[in-house]
Write an enzyme that holds these catalytic residues in place. Structure first.
Site, PDB file in Angstrom:
ATOM      1  N   MET A   1     -12.579 -18.349   2.101  1.00  0.00           N
ATOM      2  CA  MET A   1     -11.209 -18.034   2.472  1.00  0.00           C
ATOM      3  C   MET A   1     -11.118 -17.595   3.935  1.00  0.00           C
ATOM      4  O   MET A   1     -10.273 -18.079   4.702  1.00  0.00           O
ATOM      5  CB  MET A   1     -10.693 -16.929   1.557  1.00  0.00           C
ATOM      6  CG  MET A   1      -9.211 -16.789   1.592  1.00  0.00           C
ATOM      7  SD  MET A   1      -8.696 -15.640   0.296  1.00  0.00           S
ATOM      8  CE  MET A   1      -7.065 -15.363   0.843  1.00  0.00           C
TER       9      MET A   1
ATOM     10  N   TRP B   1      -5.317 -11.559   0.578  1.00  0.00           N
ATOM     11  CA  TRP B   1      -6.177 -12.112  -0.477  1.00  0.00           C
ATOM     12  C   TRP B   1      -5.350 -12.350  -1.746  1.00  0.00           C
ATOM     13  O   TRP B   1      -5.306 -13.450  -2.304  1.00  0.00           O
ATOM     14  CB  TRP B   1      -7.299 -11.104  -0.730  1.00  0.00           C
ATOM     15  CG  TRP B   1      -8.311 -11.487  -1.740  1.00  0.00           C
ATOM     16  CD1 TRP B   1      -8.584 -12.736  -2.227  1.00  0.00           C
ATOM     17  CD2 TRP B   1      -9.237 -10.592  -2.372  1.00  0.00           C
ATOM     18  NE1 TRP B   1      -9.608 -12.665  -3.126  1.00  0.00           N
ATOM     19  CE2 TRP B   1     -10.031 -11.378  -3.231  1.00  0.00           C
ATOM     20  CE3 TRP B   1      -9.480  -9.217  -2.293  1.00  0.00           C
ATOM     21  CZ2 TRP B   1     -11.040 -10.818  -4.013  1.00  0.00           C
ATOM     22  CZ3 TRP B   1     -10.484  -8.669  -3.059  1.00  0.00           C
ATOM     23  CH2 TRP B   1     -11.266  -9.450  -3.906  1.00  0.00           C
TER      24      TRP B   1
ATOM     25  N   ARG C   1      -6.308  -0.256  -3.464  1.00  0.00           N
ATOM     26  CA  ARG C   1      -7.716  -0.231  -3.059  1.00  0.00           C
ATOM     27  C   ARG C   1      -8.112   1.211  -2.831  1.00  0.00           C
ATOM     28  O   ARG C   1      -7.265   2.032  -2.433  1.00  0.00           O
ATOM     29  CB  ARG C   1      -7.849  -1.011  -1.746  1.00  0.00           C
ATOM     30  CG  ARG C   1      -9.250  -1.192  -1.243  1.00  0.00           C
ATOM     31  CD  ARG C   1      -9.254  -1.936   0.097  1.00  0.00           C
ATOM     32  NE  ARG C   1     -10.588  -2.402   0.433  1.00  0.00           N
ATOM     33  CZ  ARG C   1     -10.921  -3.024   1.548  1.00  0.00           C
ATOM     34  NH1 ARG C   1      -9.986  -3.280   2.451  1.00  0.00           N
ATOM     35  NH2 ARG C   1     -12.167  -3.389   1.774  1.00  0.00           N
TER      36      ARG C   1
ATOM     37  N   SER D   1      -5.023  -3.288   1.698  1.00  0.00           N
ATOM     38  CA  SER D   1      -5.515  -3.218   0.317  1.00  0.00           C
ATOM     39  C   SER D   1      -5.911  -4.582  -0.228  1.00  0.00           C
ATOM     40  O   SER D   1      -6.233  -4.703  -1.410  1.00  0.00           O
ATOM     41  CB  SER D   1      -4.425  -2.635  -0.584  1.00  0.00           C
ATOM     42  OG  SER D   1      -4.041  -1.370  -0.115  1.00  0.00           O
TER      43      SER D   1
ATOM     44  N   HIS E   1       5.031  -4.320   2.020  1.00  0.00           N
ATOM     45  CA  HIS E   1       4.390  -2.996   2.024  1.00  0.00           C
ATOM     46  C   HIS E   1       5.454  -1.920   1.789  1.00  0.00           C
ATOM     47  O   HIS E   1       5.161  -0.740   1.870  1.00  0.00           O
ATOM     48  CB  HIS E   1       3.719  -2.722   3.375  1.00  0.00           C
ATOM     49  CG  HIS E   1       2.634  -3.697   3.733  1.00  0.00           C
ATOM     50  ND1 HIS E   1       1.614  -4.026   2.879  1.00  0.00           N
ATOM     51  CD2 HIS E   1       2.397  -4.401   4.876  1.00  0.00           C
ATOM     52  CE1 HIS E   1       0.809  -4.899   3.480  1.00  0.00           C
ATOM     53  NE2 HIS E   1       1.262  -5.138   4.681  1.00  0.00           N
TER      54      HIS E   1
ATOM     55  N   PHE F   1     -14.322 -14.358  -0.570  1.00  0.00           N
ATOM     56  CA  PHE F   1     -14.148 -13.969   0.833  1.00  0.00           C
ATOM     57  C   PHE F   1     -14.629 -15.042   1.826  1.00  0.00           C
ATOM     58  O   PHE F   1     -13.909 -15.391   2.767  1.00  0.00           O
ATOM     59  CB  PHE F   1     -14.877 -12.644   1.115  1.00  0.00           C
ATOM     60  CG  PHE F   1     -14.684 -12.198   2.535  1.00  0.00           C
ATOM     61  CD1 PHE F   1     -13.492 -11.608   2.937  1.00  0.00           C
ATOM     62  CD2 PHE F   1     -15.672 -12.401   3.482  1.00  0.00           C
ATOM     63  CE1 PHE F   1     -13.290 -11.222   4.253  1.00  0.00           C
ATOM     64  CE2 PHE F   1     -15.479 -12.012   4.801  1.00  0.00           C
ATOM     65  CZ  PHE F   1     -14.296 -11.415   5.189  1.00  0.00           C
TER      66      PHE F   1
ATOM     67  N   THR G   1      -3.864  -7.493   0.715  1.00  0.00           N
ATOM     68  CA  THR G   1      -2.573  -8.177   0.573  1.00  0.00           C
ATOM     69  C   THR G   1      -2.715  -9.692   0.754  1.00  0.00           C
ATOM     70  O   THR G   1      -2.205 -10.475  -0.049  1.00  0.00           O
ATOM     71  CB  THR G   1      -1.582  -7.650   1.644  1.00  0.00           C
ATOM     72  OG1 THR G   1      -1.773  -6.252   1.832  1.00  0.00           O
ATOM     73  CG2 THR G   1      -0.158  -7.943   1.268  1.00  0.00           C
TER      74      THR G   1
ATOM     75  N   LYS H   1     -14.912  -7.691   6.653  1.00  0.00           N
ATOM     76  CA  LYS H   1     -16.117  -7.790   5.818  1.00  0.00           C
ATOM     77  C   LYS H   1     -15.783  -8.186   4.387  1.00  0.00           C
ATOM     78  O   LYS H   1     -16.563  -8.845   3.716  1.00  0.00           O
ATOM     79  CB  LYS H   1     -16.835  -6.447   5.796  1.00  0.00           C
ATOM     80  CG  LYS H   1     -17.587  -6.127   7.068  1.00  0.00           C
ATOM     81  CD  LYS H   1     -18.520  -4.953   6.816  1.00  0.00           C
ATOM     82  CE  LYS H   1     -19.281  -4.587   8.068  1.00  0.00           C
ATOM     83  NZ  LYS H   1     -20.007  -3.314   7.906  1.00  0.00           N
TER      84      LYS H   1
HETATM   85  P1  A3P Z   1     -11.944  -5.155   5.336  1.00  0.00           P
HETATM   86  O1  A3P Z   1     -11.327  -4.755   6.633  1.00  0.00           O
HETATM   87  O2  A3P Z   1     -12.511  -3.988   4.589  1.00  0.00           O
HETATM   88  O3  A3P Z   1     -12.913  -6.275   5.444  1.00  0.00           O
HETATM   89  P2  A3P Z   1      -4.733  -6.806   3.984  1.00  0.00           P
HETATM   90  O4  A3P Z   1      -4.616  -8.258   3.677  1.00  0.00           O
HETATM   91  O5  A3P Z   1      -3.945  -5.933   3.062  1.00  0.00           O
HETATM   92  O6  A3P Z   1      -4.458  -6.559   5.409  1.00  0.00           O
HETATM   93  O7  A3P Z   1      -6.242  -6.378   3.679  1.00  0.00           O
HETATM   94  C1  A3P Z   1      -7.290  -6.787   4.529  1.00  0.00           C
HETATM   95  C2  A3P Z   1      -8.608  -6.451   3.855  1.00  0.00           C
HETATM   96  O8  A3P Z   1      -8.820  -7.393   2.765  1.00  0.00           O
HETATM   97  C3  A3P Z   1      -9.779  -6.646   4.808  1.00  0.00           C
HETATM   98  O9  A3P Z   1     -10.759  -5.698   4.393  1.00  0.00           O
HETATM   99  C4  A3P Z   1     -10.199  -8.065   4.499  1.00  0.00           C
HETATM  100  O10 A3P Z   1     -11.497  -8.392   4.925  1.00  0.00           O
HETATM  101  C5  A3P Z   1     -10.079  -8.048   2.982  1.00  0.00           C
HETATM  102  N1  A3P Z   1     -10.041  -9.407   2.395  1.00  0.00           N
HETATM  103  C6  A3P Z   1      -9.303 -10.458   2.786  1.00  0.00           C
HETATM  104  N2  A3P Z   1      -9.577 -11.531   2.027  1.00  0.00           N
HETATM  105  C7  A3P Z   1     -10.506 -11.154   1.122  1.00  0.00           C
HETATM  106  C8  A3P Z   1     -11.217 -11.839   0.079  1.00  0.00           C
HETATM  107  N3  A3P Z   1     -11.010 -13.116  -0.177  1.00  0.00           N
HETATM  108  N4  A3P Z   1     -12.132 -11.123  -0.636  1.00  0.00           N
HETATM  109  C9  A3P Z   1     -12.347  -9.817  -0.376  1.00  0.00           C
HETATM  110  N5  A3P Z   1     -11.719  -9.119   0.611  1.00  0.00           N
HETATM  111  C10 A3P Z   1     -10.803  -9.787   1.357  1.00  0.00           C
END
Ligand code: A3P
Length: 295
Positions: free
Chosen positions: A234, A61, A126, A57, A104, A231, A59, A258
């Protein structure tokens, strides 16, 4: 990597450690009951913040946003993110203050002192379609989990996501239980924030989170946090760091793919999308949560 022996598995599902009606990832250390007990009784530390989220979702980020706000420095956390779920609790005792604890887990599993002392909590959610796609593609790349009967086909993952269980059972149960926790504990400072809102306007969300935490709100600093947490910079910095790339099968960073809203359209058929809409309608009936499938 060898998969740890699962305590319980489904005939056709994901290898998990099953306890108290919940399928936990096998990465939960040792005996789940003992670990949950240790987390529940984690030693109190003032000013701790808790970040809760269903996997995929955003996390990582949100963690960096919280970490930067909490430390007052617009610098990436790199290897600082460790989840309550996956590490022996001694590791958390060793962390410097201020701590941002990530999980989680369901609300009933969070450290007791955080509830007693009204620690600040942020829950990131999300939309389920993007969450499912992100999880499916993550599980194909991640090198530390196992499956039984799941061979990586999207159809199978979607079936598990909607009709059976995935890790932490289901997106529906997770989101609903955190909402219920917020509703039944109105005295606790819990902020719900959506991935989609962060994507639409990160700077405003950073402001809202900073106000929630009561952290530094100097506009220039918040600008820097929002810029660093976009994104592209980062994922570039986190991938160059290599801490997380070591966890993937192909050398990519499994936590950054993505980073968009609406990628589900590249994976779902029309029929699958309609099916999930029905499941959402059914399971989320009466739930007052607005999640967006597109921006
Ligand atoms: P996608 O697989 O759709 O690209 P988690 O940290 O909970 O595992 O979530 C991972 C998801 O957050 C991934 O989604 C990842 O690309 C997305 N994500 C990570 N950093 C991000 C950022 N700075 N902005 C937007 N999405 C981000």
């Amino acid at each position: 990597m060898e998969h740890e022996k699962a305590e319980s598995t489904d005939e056709k599902g994901i290898i998990s450690k099953y306890y108290d009606g919940i399928h936990f990832p096998t990465l939960v250390p040792g005996d789940v009951k003992d670990h949950l007990n240790a987390v529940k009784n984690l030693k109190h530390r003032e000013c701790d913040i808790l970040l809760g989220a269903f996997p995929k979702s955003g996390t990582h980020w949100a963690f960096d946003v919280l970490y930067m706000l909490q430390t007052g420095k617009a610098e990436y956390s790199f290897d600082k993110i460790i989840a309550l779920d996956f590490e022996p609790t001694e590791k958390f005792d060793a962390l410097d203050s201020p701590r941002v604890l990530v999980t989680h887990f369901y609300p009933q599993h969070i450290p007791k002192y955080m509830v007693d002392e009204k620690c600040k909590i942020v829950y990131i959610y999300r939309n389920p379609k993007d969450t499912a796609v992100s999880a499916h593609l993550f599980l194909q790349r991640f090198d530390m989990v196992g499956f039984l009967g799941y061979d990586g086909e999207w159809e199978q993952y979607l079936e598990l996501f909607t009709k059976k269980h995935v890790y932490y059972n289901s997106w529906f149960d997770h989101v609903k239980s955190w909402m219920e926790f917020k509703k039944t504990n109105p005295h606790l400072p819990i902020l719900f924030m959506s991935y989609e809102d962060m994507k639409r306007d990160l700077r405003s969300c950073v402001q809202v989170i900073a106000e929630h935490l009561g952290s530094k709100q100097d506009p220039e600093f918040l600008d820097q946090v929002a810029d660093k947490c976009q994104f592209s910079p980062m994922s570039k910095a986190k991938t160059a760091d290599k801490t997380e790339t070591a966890m993937s099968k192909d050398g990519s960073n499994p936590f950054y793919r993505k980073g968009v809203v609406g990628d589900w359209k590249n994976m779902f058929t029309v029929a699958q999308s309609e099916m999930l809409d029905k499941v959402v309608e059914d399971k989320m009936a009466g739930i007052d949560l607005n999640f967006k499938y597109t921006l």
